[in-house]
Design a protein around this motif. Structure first.
Motif, mmCIF file in Angstrom:
data_model
loop_
_atom_site.group_PDB
_atom_site.id
_atom_site.type_symbol
_atom_site.label_atom_id
_atom_site.label_comp_id
_atom_site.label_asym_id
_atom_site.label_seq_id
_atom_site.Cartn_x
_atom_site.Cartn_y
_atom_site.Cartn_z
ATOM 1 N N ASP A 188 -36.652 -30.384 -2.530
ATOM 2 C CA ASP A 188 -37.595 -31.017 -3.450
ATOM 3 C C ASP A 188 -38.852 -30.183 -3.669
ATOM 4 O O ASP A 188 -39.307 -30.019 -4.813
ATOM 5 C CB ASP A 188 -37.981 -32.405 -2.940
ATOM 6 C CG ASP A 188 -36.799 -33.355 -2.874
ATOM 7 O OD1 ASP A 188 -35.757 -33.041 -3.490
ATOM 8 O OD2 ASP A 188 -36.897 -34.396 -2.186
ATOM 9 N N ALA A 189 -39.424 -29.670 -2.576
ATOM 10 C CA ALA A 189 -40.697 -28.958 -2.689
ATOM 11 C C ALA A 189 -40.511 -27.480 -3.028
ATOM 12 O O ALA A 189 -41.131 -26.963 -3.955
ATOM 13 C CB ALA A 189 -41.501 -29.105 -1.399
ATOM 14 N N VAL A 190 -39.638 -26.788 -2.291
ATOM 15 C CA VAL A 190 -39.507 -25.333 -2.471
ATOM 16 C C VAL A 190 -38.622 -25.016 -3.671
ATOM 17 O O VAL A 190 -39.069 -24.384 -4.639
ATOM 18 C CB VAL A 190 -38.959 -24.666 -1.188
ATOM 19 C CG1 VAL A 190 -38.891 -23.150 -1.379
ATOM 20 C CG2 VAL A 190 -39.836 -25.013 0.011
ATOM 21 N N SER A 193 -40.001 -26.370 -6.921
ATOM 22 C CA SER A 193 -41.089 -25.592 -7.509
ATOM 23 C C SER A 193 -40.569 -24.415 -8.318
ATOM 24 O O SER A 193 -41.190 -23.998 -9.299
ATOM 25 C CB SER A 193 -42.022 -25.073 -6.404
ATOM 26 O OG SER A 193 -42.651 -26.145 -5.733
ATOM 27 N N GLU A 196 -39.065 -26.076 -11.737
ATOM 28 C CA GLU A 196 -39.776 -27.126 -12.450
ATOM 29 C C GLU A 196 -40.154 -26.744 -13.878
ATOM 30 O O GLU A 196 -40.364 -27.615 -14.725
ATOM 31 C CB GLU A 196 -41.039 -27.540 -11.682
ATOM 32 C CG GLU A 196 -42.085 -26.460 -11.549
ATOM 33 C CD GLU A 196 -43.292 -26.925 -10.761
ATOM 34 O OE1 GLU A 196 -43.320 -28.119 -10.393
ATOM 35 O OE2 GLU A 196 -44.194 -26.112 -10.503
ATOM 36 N N SER A 197 -40.244 -25.442 -14.173
ATOM 37 C CA SER A 197 -40.629 -25.027 -15.525
ATOM 38 C C SER A 197 -39.456 -24.952 -16.488
ATOM 39 O O SER A 197 -39.627 -24.586 -17.654
ATOM 40 C CB SER A 197 -41.338 -23.664 -15.477
ATOM 41 O OG SER A 197 -42.545 -23.759 -14.746
ATOM 42 N N THR A 203 -38.497 -17.368 -13.112
ATOM 43 C CA THR A 203 -38.952 -17.288 -11.721
ATOM 44 C C THR A 203 -37.807 -17.401 -10.735
ATOM 45 O O THR A 203 -37.667 -16.572 -9.819
ATOM 46 C CB THR A 203 -39.999 -18.384 -11.433
ATOM 47 O OG1 THR A 203 -41.078 -18.259 -12.346
ATOM 48 C CG2 THR A 203 -40.533 -18.247 -10.014
ATOM 49 N N THR A 241 -46.730 -20.709 -6.232
ATOM 50 C CA THR A 241 -46.160 -22.013 -6.591
ATOM 51 C C THR A 241 -45.500 -22.708 -5.405
ATOM 52 O O THR A 241 -45.696 -23.906 -5.180
ATOM 53 C CB THR A 241 -45.120 -21.847 -7.716
ATOM 54 O OG1 THR A 241 -45.750 -21.249 -8.855
ATOM 55 C CG2 THR A 241 -44.537 -23.193 -8.111
ATOM 56 N N THR A 242 -44.715 -21.962 -4.647
ATOM 57 C CA THR A 242 -43.939 -22.567 -3.553
ATOM 58 C C THR A 242 -44.661 -22.544 -2.211
ATOM 59 O O THR A 242 -44.343 -23.343 -1.321
ATOM 60 C CB THR A 242 -42.603 -21.821 -3.367
ATOM 61 O OG1 THR A 242 -42.873 -20.472 -2.934
ATOM 62 C CG2 THR A 242 -41.819 -21.785 -4.670
#
Length: 266
Positions: A188-190, A193, A196-197, A203, A241-242
């Motif tokens: 979810d977080a790494v 991130s 997400e774009s 990326t 970002t991460t």
């Protein structure tokens, strides 16, 4: 009965009541610890926690470590450390020579300071004090405690074990041990991130190509048909970002694990 005898009897009765309350609290603490370490966090567990002073959406963190002293002695040291720092609410327990606690961050009580009383099992054996993440409520208490315990198990995967080890620094190893909290954070977080774009953002592709090409800027640039400086820029943006830097070997392992889990949809 004389007044003196009556007073003595009253005092003994009060002592009996106090001993009974202490014994009840110890049983409730043992029940709470076993439930939290097993992942049980239903309303009944929340009620037990409330009796012990963990009410509402309380903040908490866990610590865990192996001890050379008796489990009872190590638990006493943790409780004393919490009181000395101005706190007073904690749940301690033990599995063999592994001692752990769930603690409210009150007054000067912090993860780093509270873990200091746990002595290592021997002067020659590297065994860290493991610090669970700050969480909230009964579910958070269980996640922090299990994270600290998984971190302690996972520490043997490291070649250079520090004295203090945070659960968030061992996400890949914890995920391999089946720690759902670590897996969720990686995905979810790494991984989240990195994607997400949207699919048009380069990326994820850049980080993935860099990682799976052995960390070579030139090979990554050639594969993506861009300049090496473009790769550097994208890697820097991904790190911002991460929170994990693909050019650092340890952090690259975190990113590789997150990408693998994310792509598998786990």
């Amino acid at each position: 009965m004389t007044a003196q005898n009556a007073n003595s009897t009253d005092f003994l009765e009060l002592m009996d009541v106090g001993d009974a309350r202490d014994a009840t609290d110890e049983r409730l603490e043992a029940i709470a610890f076993e439930c939290l370490s097993s992942g049980l966090t239903d309303a009944r567990v929340a009620s037990v926690l409330n009796i012990l002073g963990f009410s509402g959406d309380f903040p908490c963190f866990a610590i865990a470590g192996r001890t050379a002293t008796t489990a009872a002695g190590a638990r006493h040291q943790i409780s004393k450390a919490v009181r000395d720092l101005g706190g007073g609410t904690c749940i301690t327990g033990a599995h063999g020579n592994i001692v752990a606690a769930v603690i409210l961050p009150e007054a000067a009580v912090t993860r780093e300071v509270t873990g200091r009383p746990l002595p290592p099992p021997s002067s020659t054996e590297a065994s860290p004090v493991c610090l669970g993440s700050l969480r909230h409520g009964a579910d958070g208490a269980s996640r922090s405690l299990r994270g600290a315990l998984h971190t302690l198990t996972a520490a043997s995967a490291l070649t250079d074990i520090p004295h203090t080890l945070r659960a968030e620094d061992m996400l890949p190893e914890r995920a391999l041990l089946g720690d759902d909290d670590a897996r969720r954070e990686l995905v979810d977080a790494v991984y989240g991130s990195l994607v997400e774009s949207g699919p048009d953002d380069p990326t994820l592709e850049t980080v993935s190509t860099f990682l799976f090409s052995g960390g070579s800027l030139e090979a990554t640039a050639k594969s993506l048909n861009v300049h090496p400086n473009t790769v550097r820029y994208r890697l820097k943006r991904a790190a911002d970002t991460t929170g994990w830097d693909a050019t650092d070997p340890r952090e690259a392992y975190v990113l590789r694990t997150a990408i693998s889990l994310g792509r598998m949809g786990l």
